[in-house]
Write a protein that holds these residues in place. Structure first.
Motif, short mmCIF file in Angstrom:
data_model
loop_
_atom_site.label_atom_id
_atom_site.label_comp_id
_atom_site.label_asym_id
_atom_site.label_seq_id
_atom_site.Cartn_x
_atom_site.Cartn_y
_atom_site.Cartn_z
N SER A 52 0.84 -1.21 0.00
CA SER A 52 0.00 0.00 0.00
C SER A 52 0.87 1.25 0.00
O SER A 52 2.05 1.21 0.34
N ARG A 53 0.26 2.35 -0.39
CA ARG A 53 0.99 3.61 -0.39
C ARG A 53 1.20 4.09 1.04
O ARG A 53 0.27 4.10 1.83
N GLN A 54 2.40 4.49 1.32
CA GLN A 54 2.71 4.95 2.67
C GLN A 54 3.94 5.83 2.59
O GLN A 54 4.71 5.80 1.62
N ASN A 55 4.11 6.66 3.61
CA ASN A 55 5.26 7.55 3.63
C ASN A 55 6.52 6.78 3.99
O ASN A 55 6.47 5.60 4.32
N SER A 56 7.64 7.45 3.93
CA SER A 56 8.92 6.79 4.16
C SER A 56 9.04 6.24 5.57
O SER A 56 9.64 5.20 5.80
N ALA A 57 8.48 6.94 6.55
CA ALA A 57 8.55 6.46 7.94
C ALA A 57 7.77 5.17 8.10
O ALA A 57 8.23 4.22 8.74
N ASP A 58 6.55 5.12 7.50
CA ASP A 58 5.76 3.89 7.58
C ASP A 58 6.47 2.73 6.89
O ASP A 58 6.45 1.59 7.35
N ALA A 59 7.09 3.01 5.75
CA ALA A 59 7.81 1.96 5.02
C ALA A 59 8.96 1.39 5.85
O ALA A 59 9.22 0.18 5.84
N LEU A 60 9.63 2.25 6.60
CA LEU A 60 10.73 1.79 7.45
C LEU A 60 10.20 0.88 8.55
O LEU A 60 10.81 -0.16 8.84
N TYR A 61 9.07 1.26 9.15
CA TYR A 61 8.49 0.44 10.20
C TYR A 61 8.05 -0.92 9.65
O TYR A 61 8.25 -1.97 10.29
N VAL A 62 7.46 -0.93 8.47
CA VAL A 62 7.02 -2.19 7.87
C VAL A 62 8.21 -3.09 7.56
O VAL A 62 8.18 -4.31 7.78
N GLU A 63 9.30 -2.48 7.10
CA GLU A 63 10.51 -3.26 6.81
C GLU A 63 11.06 -3.89 8.07
O GLU A 63 11.49 -5.07 8.08
N LYS A 64 11.04 -3.14 9.18
CA LYS A 64 11.52 -3.69 10.45
C LYS A 64 10.62 -4.82 10.94
O LYS A 64 11.10 -5.83 11.48
#
Length: 396
Positions: A207-219
């Motif tokens: 889903s579309r998300q900002n860079s901070a959300d993407a970092l959290y999802v990656e973790k």
């Protein structure tokens, strides 16, 4: 009684028998010689006192006499060269030979009895040893009783110990099997929510998300992958402990197996700018389980990757001889502290250089898998620096 002590015992018995025979022979010969000499002197003295003219005849033939003529007979015998030593020398050889022969016969009988007892002892010890060997091979049976002897008490205690150990072993196997089953159930129960969370993490990543959300999802995805691997490792260890993990014994190509083990690490090595060099050698294979061998080597390679700096190197080489197939994994890290080398394959052991998220299972799992395939793994420090793992898969 061992062979050396038994030989020493027989030697001492032989020397005692020989000494006793000599002493007895000498003593008897002296007594007999003294009696013979006394009797001869008495007879000679009596005859000569009454018939001096028969001196020559008396010398040639001796007759009965009385005690009072002993001195006369003795003087007469001395006059013609007959002394106690004459009669002593005459009988000594025969008596000593007979005495020594008697004692040697007694010694031989004693030695024969001791030899027979020694043979029986060896047979009993061999029987008990064979019984223990059969027990170690898994052949449980009742030890036949051949009669009462000095080993009967040992035999009884041995049988009791074997029965108790067998009961303890069966109980331990059942407990390990129960533990493996429980861990398996827990692992499957954990995998269900993990799968759901992983799926949701993938949906969030898409889903579309900002860079901070993407970092959290990656973790989140990274921790889920780590958790899934931890659960899988614990389940494998429990199956190894319970003896329920079936390992194949098929030809395994070393290069293919190593390439398969290194494949899951490509992204990790790339992210850390680390290089893995797999030296190509002629086709070499050993008998083992391809999948689990790859799993074991993956854990070894992952350990090396975790303990070398960014931009470090890992080198894998292999060779073969008639006894074993050898794989050597080396890295360019700091190596192992000397005091930690004896412990690095223990479960849940974390060295001083371990990563924060390490739980100390990878090398323990690799060690168990390799051992179950008639292999061994050894860790050491390279002389030029860095760690080295030496893995051997034995042909026999």
């Amino acid at each position: 009684m061992n062979r050396r002590r038994y030989s020493r015992f027989l030697l001492l018995a032989f020397a005692a028998a020989l000494f006793a025979g000599l002493v007895m022979g000498i003593g008897i010969s002296r007594l007999v010689s003294q009696a013979e000499y006394t009797q001869t002197a008495r007879l000679t003295g009596t005859s000569y006192s009454r018939y001096p003219e028969l001196e020559q005849t008396l010398v040639q033939g001796l007759h009965d006499g009385i005690a009072a003529d002993l001195q006369t007979g003795t003087e007469l015998l001395h006059r013609y060269g007959y002394t106690l030593h004459t009669f002593n020398n005459k009988n000594r050889l025969l008596i000593i030979t007979g005495s020594v022969g008697l004692w040697m016969l007694l010694f031989l009988l004693f030695a024969a009895v001791q030899y027979r007892l020694q043979i029986k002892r060896k047979e009993r010890i061999a029987g008990l040893t064979a019984y223990l060997y059969s027990i170690n091979q898994g052949q449980h049976h009742i030890l036949p009783r051949t009669g009462e002897d000095e080993y009967s008490f040992l035999e009884d205690e041995l049988y009791k110990t074997v029965v108790e150990l067998r009961h303890t072993r069966e109980t331990a196997v059942l407990e390990r099997q129960s533990l493996a089953d429980n861990l398996s159930d827990i692992a499957h129960q954990i995998k269900t929510p993990l799968t759901s969370v992983s799926l949701m993490a993938e949906l969030l990543a898409d889903s579309r998300q900002n860079s901070a959300d993407a970092l959290y999802v990656e973790k989140i995805q990274s921790q889920l992958t780590r958790l899934e691997r931890l659960v899988s490792s614990l389940l494998t260890l429990s199956r190894l402990d319970a003896g329920t993990l079936e390992l194949q014994q098929l030809p395994v190509d070393v290069y293919t197996m190593l390439a398969s083990a290194a494949e899951p690490l490509e992204n990790i090595l790339s992210g850390r700018r680390q290089t893995l060099t797999l030296q190509s050698s002629p086709a070499i294979s050993y008998r083992g389980d391809y999948h689990w061998s790859s799993e074991a080597l993956l854990n070894v390679l992952m350990n090396c990757s975790e303990h070398i700096p960014t931009g470090g190197n890992i080198t894998v080489s292999y060779a073969q001889n008639p006894v074993y197939t050898q794989i050597i994994v080396e890295d360019s890290g700091a190596g192992f502290p000397a005091e930690e080398l004896p412990h690095i394959f223990k479960r849940f052991y974390r060295g001083s250089n371990a990563r924060k998220d390490s739980v100390g299972i990878g090398l323990a799992l690799a060690h168990s898998i390799i051992q179950r395939q008639n292999g061994s793994i050894h860790a050491e420090n390279r002389p030029e620096g860095g760690a080295r793992f030496v893995i051997k898969w034995y042909a026999y």
